[in-house]
Design an enzyme around this catalytic site. Structure first.
Site, PDB file in Angstrom:
ATOM      1  N   MET A  30     -29.027  84.797  65.688  1.00  0.00           N
ATOM      2  CA  MET A  30     -29.415  83.672  64.808  1.00  0.00           C
ATOM      3  C   MET A  30     -29.290  84.114  63.354  1.00  0.00           C
ATOM      4  O   MET A  30     -29.532  85.275  63.022  1.00  0.00           O
ATOM      5  CB  MET A  30     -30.827  83.172  65.125  1.00  0.00           C
ATOM      6  CG  MET A  30     -31.905  84.186  65.043  1.00  0.00           C
ATOM      7  SD  MET A  30     -33.497  83.358  65.258  1.00  0.00           S
ATOM      8  CE  MET A  30     -34.500  84.732  65.768  1.00  0.00           C
ATOM      9  N   HIS A  31     -28.858  83.174  62.545  1.00  0.00           N
ATOM     10  CA  HIS A  31     -28.722  83.480  61.123  1.00  0.00           C
ATOM     11  C   HIS A  31     -28.788  82.237  60.240  1.00  0.00           C
ATOM     12  O   HIS A  31     -28.713  82.341  59.025  1.00  0.00           O
ATOM     13  CB  HIS A  31     -27.394  84.200  60.857  1.00  0.00           C
ATOM     14  CG  HIS A  31     -26.198  83.333  61.097  1.00  0.00           C
ATOM     15  ND1 HIS A  31     -25.668  83.128  62.346  1.00  0.00           N
ATOM     16  CD2 HIS A  31     -25.447  82.592  60.243  1.00  0.00           C
ATOM     17  CE1 HIS A  31     -24.637  82.315  62.262  1.00  0.00           C
ATOM     18  NE2 HIS A  31     -24.482  81.957  60.998  1.00  0.00           N
ATOM     19  N   ARG A  32     -28.917  81.041  60.843  1.00  0.00           N
ATOM     20  CA  ARG A  32     -28.919  79.811  60.026  1.00  0.00           C
ATOM     21  C   ARG A  32     -30.106  79.816  59.073  1.00  0.00           C
ATOM     22  O   ARG A  32     -31.246  80.087  59.500  1.00  0.00           O
ATOM     23  CB  ARG A  32     -29.059  78.565  60.894  1.00  0.00           C
ATOM     24  CG  ARG A  32     -27.952  78.300  61.802  1.00  0.00           C
ATOM     25  CD  ARG A  32     -26.829  77.515  61.175  1.00  0.00           C
ATOM     26  NE  ARG A  32     -25.642  77.866  61.899  1.00  0.00           N
ATOM     27  CZ  ARG A  32     -24.468  78.167  61.373  1.00  0.00           C
ATOM     28  NH1 ARG A  32     -24.299  78.146  60.069  1.00  0.00           N
ATOM     29  NH2 ARG A  32     -23.449  78.493  62.115  1.00  0.00           N
ATOM     30  N   ARG A  56     -29.058  88.860  57.223  1.00  0.00           N
ATOM     31  CA  ARG A  56     -29.969  87.853  56.630  1.00  0.00           C
ATOM     32  C   ARG A  56     -31.262  87.772  57.456  1.00  0.00           C
ATOM     33  O   ARG A  56     -32.372  87.700  56.925  1.00  0.00           O
ATOM     34  CB  ARG A  56     -29.254  86.499  56.639  1.00  0.00           C
ATOM     35  CG  ARG A  56     -30.119  85.371  56.196  1.00  0.00           C
ATOM     36  CD  ARG A  56     -29.367  84.033  56.323  1.00  0.00           C
ATOM     37  NE  ARG A  56     -29.885  83.131  55.336  1.00  0.00           N
ATOM     38  CZ  ARG A  56     -29.181  82.571  54.364  1.00  0.00           C
ATOM     39  NH1 ARG A  56     -27.897  82.778  54.256  1.00  0.00           N
ATOM     40  NH2 ARG A  56     -29.751  81.771  53.505  1.00  0.00           N
ATOM     41  N   ASP A 110     -27.974  80.227  67.199  1.00  0.00           N
ATOM     42  CA  ASP A 110     -27.754  79.089  66.304  1.00  0.00           C
ATOM     43  C   ASP A 110     -26.360  79.190  65.678  1.00  0.00           C
ATOM     44  O   ASP A 110     -26.046  78.483  64.731  1.00  0.00           O
ATOM     45  CB  ASP A 110     -28.847  78.965  65.240  1.00  0.00           C
ATOM     46  CG  ASP A 110     -28.967  80.185  64.346  1.00  0.00           C
ATOM     47  OD1 ASP A 110     -28.036  81.020  64.331  1.00  0.00           O
ATOM     48  OD2 ASP A 110     -29.993  80.304  63.642  1.00  0.00           O
TER      49      ASP A 110
END
Ligand code: UD1
Ligand code: UDP
Length: 439
Positions: free
Chosen positions: A203-205, A237, A281
């Site tokens: 996930m990184h959104r 991130r 995501d």
């Protein structure tokens, strides 16, 4: 024909790789420009090694920053390269800031742009990617769309269907080509205890990982999913935020959660193909999951890849803890659901997208269709009309006989892309009739 390819982040390197291979195969002249948005070894260089890609001719080195800073620096750097190198055609891929910068600069210099993976829409304009996609599509001249659904998104926005080519997604080319290599070369599985019930998570959104409430809900679900081996190659991130919010230490304490650095493409493909399910995501992972027949849970409330959901391979679970746990249990414990999800038909093509993209690009270039010229007389040139067709005729025959371009065909109220050989009898068509000159 000299092609300039602009890339900036991990997914663009992966999805442009089959196109670069195809360009090399055809001995076409090209330059590769890396914006430098992703710069860690494991977010960039590792993919050049895994995919045997040439070192970029230019690296603009923008690094991290706000959207405005990043995009402005990219635009300045790309503009300079284009002015020096004078490419005939520019290719961008996907929906990152590199696509935005590359497409705007090219169109202002009147260099035609080809957008790989055009036409995707989440219809959520709060996502930076949605704005990037839409702006890139306004600036483009050839649209290589993965599916009919994405083609329809473009024609609904007024894009000329003649410029829209349904190619499939180059991620399938990359995935199929490299999985065989990964099986020989990667030893990632030896680093994971117990290969049963692997859940691969990424996930990184921004909307998930920059938001404490959502990140907490998601990670609380992970803490409870102890029946699974959760392998989590963590995006920089996300790592930053897990540490900032004090969540990282809670995750690493758990035996069933294995947090690792982002891994190269070969390792990652083997990991994905050995997983019982994927939680993500990421855009690319939703596509790879259905390509590799692995059930996917998407940590979002919308997706610009709705085909994966309709096909039955992907479930949108959002970011609420209970829903995530309930869905993971359902996939894990119900063999029927598992089987159905694994059998979902891949909507992204047969792995020949890059060949189709190059075929059409070279053809259009050689036919002189990629010359950008200011129009002499746009006023009164065409009229848009709607008509019910009550006789036997195909799209191609209608267009040739009427000096028209069919924009959309409506079959029983459903919009259909105007493929040349489509029969029009008893269908409504929306078309532009040209009063003079060529279409
Ligand atoms: C970008 C894309 C996103 C894409 C994703 C793929 C935009 C607007 N976003 O998001 O669409 O899905 O890449 O992974 O273009 N960082 C590092 N090292 C790196 C790169 C990033 O430490 O090599 C850290 C920095 O702290 C940076 C943060 O990650 O501030 C976010 O990076 P950024 O490139 O701005 O966006 P992504 O989240 O990677
Ligand atoms: N990927 C990878 N290693 C990882 C995580 C992802 O090789 O540790 C690959 C994955 O196979 C996919 C791409 O990176 O092809 C997806 O990138 P990302 O999720 O960063 O971006 P998105 O697709 O959401 O834009």
């Amino acid at each position: 024909m000299k092609i300039a390819i602009v890339i900036g982040t991990r997914p663009e390197i992966i999805k442009m790789a089959p196109i670069i291979d195809e360009i090399k195969k055809r001995n076409l002249d090209y330059i590769l420009i890396h914006t430098g948005q992703h710069y860690d070894h494991e977010m960039s260089d590792q993919f050049f090694l895994d995919l045997e890609l040439p070192i970029p001719n230019y690296n603009i080195g923008v690094g991290s920053g706000s959207h405005g800073e990043q995009t402005a620096e990219m635009m300045k750097g790309i503009e300079k390269v284009f002015i020096d190198e004078k490419p005939d055609f520019v290719m961008v891929q996907g929906d990152t800031n590199a696509v935005l910068a590359g497409a705007i600069v090219s169109s202002k210099l009147h260099i035609p742009v080809g957008h790989v993976e055009a036409g995707l829409r989440s219809f959520d304009k709060t996502m930076p990617e949605e704005i990037n996609r839409m702006v890139a599509d306004v600036c483009s001249h050839l649209y290589y769309v993965p599916t009919e659904e994405s083609a329809l998104n473009l024609v609904a926005e007024g894009i000329n269907p003649k410029k829209v080519i349904i190619t499939g997604n180059t991620v399938v080319d990359a995935c199929l080509r490299n999985l065989a290599i990964a099986k020989n070369k990667s030893d990632i599985l030896s680093q994971i205890d117990g290969h049963e019930n692997i859940l691969t998570l990424t996930m990184h959104r921004a909307e998930n990982v920059d938001n404490l409430e959502r990140l907490t809900q998601i990670t609380d679900a992970l803490l409870e999913l102890e029946e699974l081996t959760i392998v989590f190659p963590v995006h920089p991130r996300t790592l930053k935020n897990l540490e900032k919010f004090g969540i990282y230490s809670k995750l690493v304490e758990k035996d069933h959660i294995k947090i690792i650095k982002p891994v190269g493409y070969l390792d990652f493909l083997l990991l994905l193909s050995s997983s019982s399910m994927i939680m993500t995501d990421s855009g690319g992972l939703q596509e790879e999951a259905i390509t590799l027949n692995v059930p996917c849970m998407t940590l979002r409330y919308n997706t610009e890849r709705p085909e994966t959901v309709t096909a039955g391979g992907n479930i949108l679970v959002g970011s609420k803890k209970d829903k995530i746990i309930e869905t993971a249990h359902m996939i894990m414990n119900d063999p029927k659901i598992q089987k159905k999800m694994k059998k979902a038909k891949n909507p992204y093509g047969d792995g020949k997208a890059s060949k189709k993209i190059l075929d059409v690009t070279v053809r259009e270039y050689e036919n002189g269709n990629l010359n950008i010229q200011a129009p002499d007389d746009l006023m009164n040139q065409f009229k848009r009309k709607m008509e019910l067709i009550d006789y036997d005729i195909t799209v191609k025959e209608f267009e040739n006989s009427q000096n028209a371009i069919i924009r959309t065909v409506y079959d029983n109220g459903e919009a259909v892309f105007p493929h040349e050989m489509l029969k029009l009898k008893n269908k409504y068509i929306l078309f532009d009739h040209y009063s003079k000159g060529e279409i």
